[in-house]
Scaffold this motif. Structure first.
Motif, short mmCIF file in Angstrom:
data_model
loop_
_atom_site.label_atom_id
_atom_site.label_comp_id
_atom_site.label_asym_id
_atom_site.label_seq_id
_atom_site.Cartn_x
_atom_site.Cartn_y
_atom_site.Cartn_z
N ALA A 259 0.84 -1.21 0.00
CA ALA A 259 0.00 0.00 0.00
C ALA A 259 0.87 1.26 0.00
O ALA A 259 0.56 2.24 -0.68
N ALA A 263 1.03 3.99 -2.93
CA ALA A 263 0.74 5.39 -2.59
C ALA A 263 1.85 6.30 -3.13
O ALA A 263 1.58 7.39 -3.67
N ARG A 264 3.09 5.85 -3.01
CA ARG A 264 4.21 6.65 -3.53
C ARG A 264 4.13 6.74 -5.06
O ARG A 264 4.39 7.80 -5.63
N ARG A 272 1.70 7.18 -12.35
CA ARG A 272 0.30 6.80 -12.16
C ARG A 272 -0.39 6.61 -13.52
O ARG A 272 -1.10 5.63 -13.75
N GLY A 279 -5.33 3.21 -7.74
CA GLY A 279 -5.21 3.88 -6.45
C GLY A 279 -6.32 3.55 -5.48
O GLY A 279 -6.33 4.03 -4.35
N LEU A 281 -8.29 1.50 -2.69
CA LEU A 281 -7.74 0.72 -1.59
C LEU A 281 -7.93 -0.79 -1.78
O LEU A 281 -7.09 -1.58 -1.38
N THR A 284 -5.14 -2.43 -4.20
CA THR A 284 -3.72 -2.28 -3.86
C THR A 284 -2.87 -3.38 -4.50
O THR A 284 -1.83 -3.10 -5.11
#
Lengths: 406, 406
Positions: A259, A263-264, A272, A279, A281, A284
């Protein structure tokens, strides 16, 4: 878990079978008379059966024993925010069916468990195992847990899950006993009984949505005083790291976890967009998988993110080795199905440099051959190795329970 | 260490005595007949004696048992680069004499052990314990160790010490059995048997010249597969930290250890001069003590150095709690005699924030009341709790050995 002598004998037959009584006595360090008595009870209970003979050095050929594969079946479910893995195994732990489905996401527990129960019913019907022979379900989640009450103690994935009565709710929905187990401990049990390892003392670092740990010492899971040990995902590894929900700064989960890596990557618009990360949740693990694949295809940004993560996870592996005096750690979990070798390479380098066991013997970091399913299979094995196998015939018990659900 | 039943009974008498046979049976979970047999052997061996009676609820008053304090004596020596602590204890573990002397420094092992043997002989003469009643010496050093061969495995304090036969050399010099133990494990044993704790499951973080760890689970030391567990001084805590001799970057010893704190203070000429630090390797603990005292008197630079060290040690405490599922950690070791409260405060804050056990029960970080001597006393107790106590009478054994040294 304290192992009784009949359970020990069952375990020996599970790993070593087909095996003779004489070999069992030798391996268990028990007298022939004790083994004879225990085996008689196991045969009478239908848990073990005789299967052919092997010529002995002296006297008549020895009759061989193996587990009665159809004595019991069990369901194992590994549940997390990002993925759900469900398996059905026979009494030997062999996987008869398995599915991987979306994780919990932000879903409330009651809704999630109702859907899960329907999915399990469907899978049991599809595999056609006799329902009265299904011993129970092993539910595998992140820790820490209150094992006895069947609850997780933290507010992951959402606050509604904290101290929600998971096992009693699911047991009610399915009319089956449900046992709760920690993901990494279950993975350790799975690694151990699926026969992929040549040692009976090792650690497991399990990477799914989060990071967990398990330790097996002489074939016994290290249980800890309150059954919540080896929280290797939540030890501080970097004072400059982010604060985790666990309360620590820079723990393995926020520095090395999938995760955190995703996120990074999401924070870099070009990455991205290029890798089409969602992105979300509950996505992941598939986002993480995209990064792993891209890194393998030469994407520099993805490779950098994974390398940084692998280095912190390597620190966690060394921590586990140096605290539990281990020379072997297995990397497992759904996030490592593809990424395993990359993480194992970094961890091997770190262990050869900083694991103190190297001073006495070679150290190894291995990737589980069943990284995606070991925890779910372990959940089923927790049920199959439990005292439930010696309980009264399940048909009678079921008759008591069924009216509540009909 | 596997505990035999007589050893378990001796341990119970050591902690609970004076105690009746009935109470012993209850606490040990053994039958009255088994206790009666074991106690008869212990009485015959002179290890236990009867001491008065206590009125029972029913029937005749119960005779009480206690350890025969003069049955055996033992020596405990905690040896490190910066300090040597030597104690003589009776069979109950009570300290009869103790000295603190300079550490090993850069001295070669043969010279150091010869001087140590002379010091032990002197101390035994001074305490006037019957020499034939001295069971042995527990030598306590940093880990990792090869316990069986009686060697340390790393090149600390110097390369000459790596794999030098410490126990056989010292045993030859003193004509006494010598057992090797890890400093933090010995400290854990010392904490446990000197009665300062109200729990039998806890961790120890031991800070001397280096940093070690020990874990006691249900009154048994966690031994690990090769007797080198809980190397809490050598787990990576800071990727930006220095590289340690252990091979890891930013481990507790190089980020939080007294030697690291003193080295940082030495690098600041004003601090060095103001506090009159020597910077000599065998002076580490007295230099460290000067910093602690100065910090208490308001020296800002000293306070900053100690705060940074205490925060990393606090991370190590949380790591220990989260991997072994502990709620209690004791800080011990000669470096913490004065600095203990400062370190305990930082570790308590960290544990209340990040130790997962807090979700189930209160967490505590305590300072040992015997921080300076617990490891040496533990070394003596390792000997007194060993199977040596049941060996043939030591007079006969000594007669065989003495001619070699006369």
């Amino acid at each position: 878990m304290a192992t009784t002598t009949p359970a020990l004998v069952l375990d020996l037959i599970r790993t070593a079978g087909p095996v003779s009584r004489v070999e069992l006595a030798q391996r268990a360090g028990l007298t022939a008379a004790t083994i004879t008595n225990i085996v008689r009870d196991l045969l009478a209970g239908g848990l073990v059966r005789e299967t052919g003979r092997r010529p002995g050095a002296i006297g008549s050929p020895r009759r061989l024993l193996e587990l009665a594969a159809d004595a019991w079946y069990a369901v194992g479910v590994q549940l997390s925010r990002s993925t759900t893995t469900t398996v059905v195994t026979d009494f030997t732990g062999r996987q008869l069916a398995g599915t991987r489905s979306p994780g919990v996401g932000d879903g409330p527990p009651q809704v999630t468990l109702t859907a899960l129960a329907a999915h399990v019913e469907h899978l049991l019907t599809a595999t056609a195992v006799p329902r009265e022979r299904v011993l129970g379900l092993g539910l595998v989640t992140h820790g820490p847990q209150d094992r006895e009450r069947g609850m997780v103690l933290t507010s992951q994935p959402t606050r509604a899950w904290q101290r929600f009565p998971l096992t009693t709710t699911l047991a009610g929905l399915l009319a089956l006993p449900v046992l709760l187990e920690n993901d990494a401990t279950a993975a350790a049990v799975g690694e151990q009984w699926t026969g992929s390892l040549d040692v009976d003392t090792f650690g497991v670092v399990w990477v799914g949505g989060g990071i967990g740990g398990g330790v097996v010492l002489g074939a016994e899971s290290f249980g800890g005083p309150t059954a919540n040990p080896v929280e290797i995902g939540h030890v501080p590894l970097d004072p400059a790291g982010a604060v985790c929900g666990c309360g620590n700064r820079g723990c393995a989960e926020v520095t090395a976890g999938p995760a955190a890596v995703v996120a990074r990557a999401m924070a870099d618009r070009r990455v991205r967009t290029r890798l089409r990360l969602s992105g979300r949740l509950d996505d992941t693990l598939s986002d993480f998988e995209k990064l792993v694949v891209a890194s393998g295809q030469g994407d520099g940004a993805a490779a950098d993110l994974l390398r940084a993560s692998a280095e912190r996870l390597a620190d966690a592996v060394v921590t586990l080795m140096n605290l539990f005096d281990l020379d072997t750690v297995v990397l497992s979990g759904p996030a490592l199905v593809t990424a395993g070798p990359l993480y194992a390479e970094a961890a091997t380098r770190a262990a050869e440099r900083g694991a103190l066991a190297r001073l006495l013997r070679p150290v190894r970091v291995l990737v589980s051959p069943d990284a995606g399913t070991a925890a779910a299979v372990g959940g089923a094995l927790v049920v199959l190795r439990s005292p439930l196998v010696h309980a009264e015939p399940v048909v009678a018990a079921r008759q008591k329970v069924l009216p509540m659900n009909t």
